[in-house]
Design an enzyme around this catalytic site. Structure first.
Site, PDB file in Angstrom:
ATOM      1  N   ARG A 106      67.761  30.074  31.530  1.00 39.42           N
ATOM      2  CA  ARG A 106      67.707  30.976  32.672  1.00 39.42           C
ATOM      3  C   ARG A 106      66.930  32.230  32.262  1.00 39.42           C
ATOM      4  O   ARG A 106      66.864  32.589  31.090  1.00 39.42           O
ATOM      5  CB  ARG A 106      69.114  31.371  33.117  1.00 39.42           C
ATOM      6  CG  ARG A 106      69.983  30.212  33.593  1.00 39.42           C
ATOM      7  CD  ARG A 106      71.349  30.719  34.024  1.00 39.42           C
ATOM      8  NE  ARG A 106      72.194  29.648  34.530  1.00 39.42           N
ATOM      9  CZ  ARG A 106      73.078  28.975  33.798  1.00 39.42           C
ATOM     10  NH1 ARG A 106      73.232  29.278  32.512  1.00 39.42           N
ATOM     11  NH2 ARG A 106      73.813  28.006  34.329  1.00 39.42           N
TER      12      ARG A 106
ATOM     13  N   LYS B 254      76.482  31.618  32.096  1.00 39.29           N
ATOM     14  CA  LYS B 254      77.329  32.074  33.191  1.00 39.29           C
ATOM     15  C   LYS B 254      78.793  31.817  32.880  1.00 39.29           C
ATOM     16  O   LYS B 254      79.153  30.787  32.326  1.00 39.29           O
ATOM     17  CB  LYS B 254      76.951  31.349  34.491  1.00 39.29           C
ATOM     18  CG  LYS B 254      75.633  31.814  35.101  1.00 39.29           C
ATOM     19  CD  LYS B 254      75.402  31.154  36.437  1.00 39.29           C
ATOM     20  CE  LYS B 254      74.129  31.674  37.107  1.00 39.29           C
ATOM     21  NZ  LYS B 254      73.894  31.016  38.408  1.00 39.29           N
TER      22      LYS B 254
ATOM     23  N   HIS C  83      62.812  30.185  37.265  1.00 40.92           N
ATOM     24  CA  HIS C  83      63.666  29.106  37.772  1.00 40.92           C
ATOM     25  C   HIS C  83      62.859  27.840  38.020  1.00 40.92           C
ATOM     26  O   HIS C  83      63.346  26.726  37.808  1.00 40.92           O
ATOM     27  CB  HIS C  83      64.367  29.530  39.050  1.00 40.92           C
ATOM     28  CG  HIS C  83      65.287  28.472  39.591  1.00 40.92           C
ATOM     29  ND1 HIS C  83      66.458  28.130  38.960  1.00 40.92           N
ATOM     30  CD2 HIS C  83      65.186  27.672  40.665  1.00 40.92           C
ATOM     31  CE1 HIS C  83      67.052  27.161  39.645  1.00 40.92           C
ATOM     32  NE2 HIS C  83      66.300  26.876  40.683  1.00 40.92           N
TER      33      HIS C  83
ATOM     34  N   ARG D 223      62.498  26.171  34.747  1.00 40.31           N
ATOM     35  CA  ARG D 223      63.782  25.567  34.373  1.00 40.31           C
ATOM     36  C   ARG D 223      63.982  24.260  35.144  1.00 40.31           C
ATOM     37  O   ARG D 223      64.434  23.258  34.589  1.00 40.31           O
ATOM     38  CB  ARG D 223      64.900  26.562  34.674  1.00 40.31           C
ATOM     39  CG  ARG D 223      66.334  26.021  34.509  1.00 40.31           C
ATOM     40  CD  ARG D 223      67.305  27.179  34.703  1.00 40.31           C
ATOM     41  NE  ARG D 223      68.659  26.761  35.027  1.00 40.31           N
ATOM     42  CZ  ARG D 223      69.594  26.488  34.115  1.00 40.31           C
ATOM     43  NH1 ARG D 223      69.306  26.560  32.829  1.00 40.31           N
ATOM     44  NH2 ARG D 223      70.825  26.151  34.495  1.00 40.31           N
TER      45      ARG D 223
ATOM     46  N   HIS E  73      75.669  23.763  33.283  1.00 42.35           N
ATOM     47  CA  HIS E  73      76.342  23.655  34.574  1.00 42.35           C
ATOM     48  C   HIS E  73      77.821  23.318  34.374  1.00 42.35           C
ATOM     49  O   HIS E  73      78.151  22.383  33.646  1.00 42.35           O
ATOM     50  CB  HIS E  73      75.697  22.554  35.425  1.00 42.35           C
ATOM     51  CG  HIS E  73      74.333  22.900  35.900  1.00 42.35           C
ATOM     52  ND1 HIS E  73      73.402  21.958  36.284  1.00 42.35           N
ATOM     53  CD2 HIS E  73      73.709  24.104  36.035  1.00 42.35           C
ATOM     54  CE1 HIS E  73      72.286  22.558  36.650  1.00 42.35           C
ATOM     55  NE2 HIS E  73      72.448  23.851  36.509  1.00 42.35           N
TER      56      HIS E  73
ATOM     57  N   TYR F 167      68.934  17.716  40.516  1.00 40.66           N
ATOM     58  CA  TYR F 167      67.702  17.468  39.773  1.00 40.66           C
ATOM     59  C   TYR F 167      67.307  15.992  39.758  1.00 40.66           C
ATOM     60  O   TYR F 167      66.367  15.617  39.072  1.00 40.66           O
ATOM     61  CB  TYR F 167      67.854  17.957  38.329  1.00 40.66           C
ATOM     62  CG  TYR F 167      67.969  19.454  38.222  1.00 40.66           C
ATOM     63  CD1 TYR F 167      66.842  20.256  38.253  1.00 40.66           C
ATOM     64  CD2 TYR F 167      69.211  20.064  38.122  1.00 40.66           C
ATOM     65  CE1 TYR F 167      66.947  21.630  38.178  1.00 40.66           C
ATOM     66  CE2 TYR F 167      69.324  21.437  38.044  1.00 40.66           C
ATOM     67  CZ  TYR F 167      68.187  22.215  38.072  1.00 40.66           C
ATOM     68  OH  TYR F 167      68.295  23.576  38.000  1.00 40.66           O
TER      69      TYR F 167
END
Length: 301
Positions: free
Chosen positions: A151, A175, A240, A243, A266, A275
């Site tokens: 990220r 995150k 992004h 990514r 994730h 994806y």
């Protein structure tokens, strides 16, 4: 009335929106209006609002058109994701907002040829004598973005010595404070080593900038300048997007979805499944070539 704290955060968020996705003036104006109205409605303001506060706010949208509700909710979700990434909040209350129209748009990506053109533009810069140190920095940034799926916030805040010459991975805290192992290619490690040799001895960051590290806005600007040089519309290129290209191209090459989930950081594999928009003809060919029934004799009609 919108608090001064909310106003400053809203303006920083809109500045990021403009840099990240090239949002049009009308879009930014609509987001500003939505956020200011929400801040005015909420007694504690946006920055301090809880999930219950947002549920109460969205209850006032019942008479609005679905498109308006979707835009307002999207503005708030993106705003809270921004607050979390910037460290202004530890939690994201955006999950309590409605999601009218469940269809999720696929993020933009780049074809293999587009990525090749980006790296060709970097190689053109690196061929100059003497090499501009900022081009060495750009090479390291893009190698890490496309080669590791980082990220933007993770990339710019990498500590100086986090990427080791003899270790093909780094431990990244993403995150929610979740740690994950991020693969680092030989190319990326070589690019980082060349750039790191030029860093001042006292620098704590791999990509220093201003009083701390390189800003995400500056990263977006650098990528758009590179895209223009490569003959790609700048609005198509962002951290992004690179990514997403990392994830898409790995899946096209046969990567396992669970492994990709771990690499991207994730929490839910459902997020990673976005994806999987690979070409349907390739999937058909994969089934025809790999399915066990392919080797069984066909039953006569």
């Amino acid at each position: 009335m919108t608090g001064a704290g909310d106003r400053a955060l809203i303006e920083r968020f809109l500045e990021m929106m403009a840099a990240e996705s090239g949002a049009a003036a009308n879009t930014l104006a609509a987001y500003r209006s939505d956020l200011v109205l929400a801040s005015t409605f909420l007694e504690r303001g946006l920055a301090e609002a809880s999930s219950d506060d947002l549920a109460r706010l969205s209850g006032n949208w019942a008479e609005l058109a679905r498109a308006s509700v979707a835009r307002k909710a999207a503005a708030l979700r993106r705003f809270y994701a921004f607050l979390v990434e910037e460290g202004h909040r530890a939690d994201d209350p955006g999950a309590s907002l409605p999601r009218p129209g469940a269809a999720r748009r696929l993020p933009k990506t780049l074809a293999h040829g587009d990525v090749d053109r980006l790296f060709a533009a970097i190689a053109e810069r690196m061929a100059q004598e003497p090499v501009n140190p900022l081009d060495l920095r750009l090479a390291a940034l893009v190698e890490l973005l496309y080669g590791s799926g980082l990220r933007a916030s993770e990339l710019v805040s990498i500590p100086r010595n986090a990427v080791s010459p003899d270790r093909p991975f780094l431990i990244m805290r993403g995150k929610g404070g979740r740690e994950r192992l991020v693969p680092i290619s030989d190319r990326a490690r070589a690019a980082v080593a060349r750039w790191r040799d030029l860093l001042p001895a006292g620098s704590a960051w791999l990509f220093p900038g201003g009083k701390a590290h390189l800003s995400r806005i500056r990263l977006y600007q650098l990528l758009k300048e590179l895209a223009a040089q490569a003959g790609i519309p700048p609005e198509r290129v962002s951290p992004h997007v690179l990514r997403h290209a990392f994830a898409t191209h790995l899946l096209e090459g046969g990567a396992d979805l669970r492994a990709l989930q771990l690499m991207l950081g994730h929490a839910d594999i459902a997020t990673t499944e976005i994806y999987t928009h690979v070409d349907s003809s390739r999937l058909v060919a994969l089934v025809n070539a790999r399915h066990p029934l392919v080797d069984l004799p066909r039953r006569p009609a």
